[in-house]
Design an enzyme around this catalytic site. Structure first.
Site, PDB file in Angstrom:
ATOM      1  N   HIS A  15      -7.014  -4.832  10.336  1.00  0.00           N
ATOM      2  CA  HIS A  15      -6.789  -4.597   8.900  1.00  0.00           C
ATOM      3  C   HIS A  15      -5.482  -5.238   8.428  1.00  0.00           C
ATOM      4  O   HIS A  15      -4.540  -5.430   9.191  1.00  0.00           O
ATOM      5  CB  HIS A  15      -6.872  -3.107   8.538  1.00  0.00           C
ATOM      6  N   ASN A  19      -7.288  -2.855  14.457  1.00  0.00           N
ATOM      7  CA  ASN A  19      -8.677  -3.196  14.110  1.00  0.00           C
ATOM      8  C   ASN A  19      -8.754  -4.416  13.183  1.00  0.00           C
ATOM      9  O   ASN A  19      -9.798  -4.712  12.623  1.00  0.00           O
ATOM     10  CB  ASN A  19      -9.380  -1.985  13.470  1.00  0.00           C
ATOM     11  N   ASP A  26       0.814  -1.218   0.000  1.00  0.00           N
ATOM     12  CA  ASP A  26       0.000   0.000   0.000  1.00  0.00           C
ATOM     13  C   ASP A  26       0.848   1.270   0.000  1.00  0.00           C
ATOM     14  O   ASP A  26       2.064   1.221   0.179  1.00  0.00           O
ATOM     15  CB  ASP A  26      -0.945  -0.003   1.222  1.00  0.00           C
TER      16      ASP A  26
HETATM   17  C1  GLP Z   1      -0.403   0.285   8.702  1.00  0.00           C
HETATM   18  C2  GLP Z   1      -0.100  -0.475   7.391  1.00  0.00           C
HETATM   19  C3  GLP Z   1      -0.245  -1.954   7.572  1.00  0.00           C
HETATM   20  C4  GLP Z   1       0.454  -2.338   8.864  1.00  0.00           C
HETATM   21  C5  GLP Z   1      -0.313  -1.796  10.038  1.00  0.00           C
HETATM   22  C6  GLP Z   1       0.362  -2.015  11.372  1.00  0.00           C
HETATM   23  O1  GLP Z   1      -1.550   1.046   8.669  1.00  0.00           O
HETATM   24  N1  GLP Z   1      -0.860  -0.082   6.260  1.00  0.00           N
HETATM   25  O2  GLP Z   1       0.316  -2.625   6.454  1.00  0.00           O
HETATM   26  O3  GLP Z   1       0.509  -3.721   8.988  1.00  0.00           O
HETATM   27  O4  GLP Z   1      -0.663  -0.449   9.861  1.00  0.00           O
HETATM   28  O5  GLP Z   1       1.391  -1.113  11.588  1.00  0.00           O
HETATM   29  P1  GLP Z   1       2.483  -1.290  12.703  1.00  0.00           P
HETATM   30  O6  GLP Z   1       3.326  -2.433  12.287  1.00  0.00           O
HETATM   31  O7  GLP Z   1       3.218   0.007  12.724  1.00  0.00           O
HETATM   32  O8  GLP Z   1       1.743  -1.554  13.971  1.00  0.00           O
END
Ligand code: GLP
Length: 240
Positions: free
Chosen positions: A137, A135, A66
């Site tokens: 995702h 959440n 992304d």
């Molecule tokens: C972001 C990214 C995800 C990632 C998630 C967790 O929003 N788009 O790909 O896995 O959040 O992030 P983190 O690893 O900083 O907790």
């Protein structure tokens, strides 16, 4: 689904880096799906070290999950910038073989089609790395995203904007939209590794692994994939 619970962030990173270097050893011209965020930073650090020990990244092709809409590669919080900083500029992957959706083009919809087509033309993703949002995702596929979705423009959930505000000077600077590979694009990867650390991920990990398969928890779709490994530290795995 294979769930590996390790003691801490360092062991999680080692476990995932081992899977990636194993993939490269088996197939030097692998197509890797890459993730951003705090979770994979340790993995990328270890991959840099593996490069200095002789692992060759020159035949790889990579696709990131992304990118924020509106952030170009010069923006320090763009995912292109992140990938250059944490991995691409530190190993011998060819820049032209690294792909990240472009969040600053005029026609975002055309960019989504182009991206999906590029993945297809590369022969699909051999190994996809994932983090997880609090959440549930994956990529930027927020709760409610259809399982049939491909690369698309997404509106970020308020909770995601808040979670990611820590990387920006203020909440107002966090983009509200992103381009993200869809759930279907992710599920087409031949192998998937999801990593998570810390207590803030415990609920999402429980729901993804043990809860019902539902678009309300995007990561729960992974229960339907034939080759998925979750690598979580004790805190993230504490509800399992
Ligand atoms: C972001 C990214 C995800 C990632 C998630 C967790 O929003 N788009 O790909 O896995 O959040 O992030 P983190 O690893 O900083 O907790």
């Amino acid at each position: 689904m294979n769930v590996i619970i390790v003691s801490n962030y360092e062991s999680m990173s080692e476990e995932v880096a081992k899977i990636v270097t194993g993939q490269i050893a088996n197939k030097p011209n692998s197509v890797l799906g890459l993730a951003t965020g705090g979770s994979p930073v340790g993995v990328y650090k270890l991959l840099q070290e593996s490069y200095s020990r002789g692992v060759d990244f020159s035949q790889l092709t990579t696709f990131n999950l992304d990118e924020y809409v509106g952030l170009g590669e010069d923006h320090p919080q763009s995912y292109r910038h992140y990938m250059e900083e944490h991995l691409f500029s530190k190993v011998n992957v060819k820049k032209e073989n690294t792909h990240i959706p472009n969040g600053v083009v005029q026609d975002l919809q055309a960019e989504c089609y182009r991206y999906e087509e590029l993945i297809k033309r590369a022969g699909g993703i051999d190994l996809q790395l994932l983090g997880i949002g609090t959440n549930g995702h994956i990529g930027f596929n927020e709760p409610g995203t259809e399982f049939g979705s491909t690369t698309q423009v997404v509106d970020l959930a308020q909770s995601t904007i808040k979670d990611n505000a820590r990387y920006f000077a203020s909440l107002d600077e966090v983009p509200t939209q992103a381009l993200s590979m869809g759930i279907k694009s992710i599920m087409q990867a031949r192998n998937i590794v999801l990593m998570a650390n810390g207590g803030s991920k415990a609920h999402a990990i429980f729901a993804a692994v043990k809860g019902p398969v539902t678009p309300d928890v995007p990561a729960s779709v992974l229960q339907l994939h034939p080759s998925v490994t979750f690598v979580v530290d004790q805190a993230a795995g504490s509800k399992l």
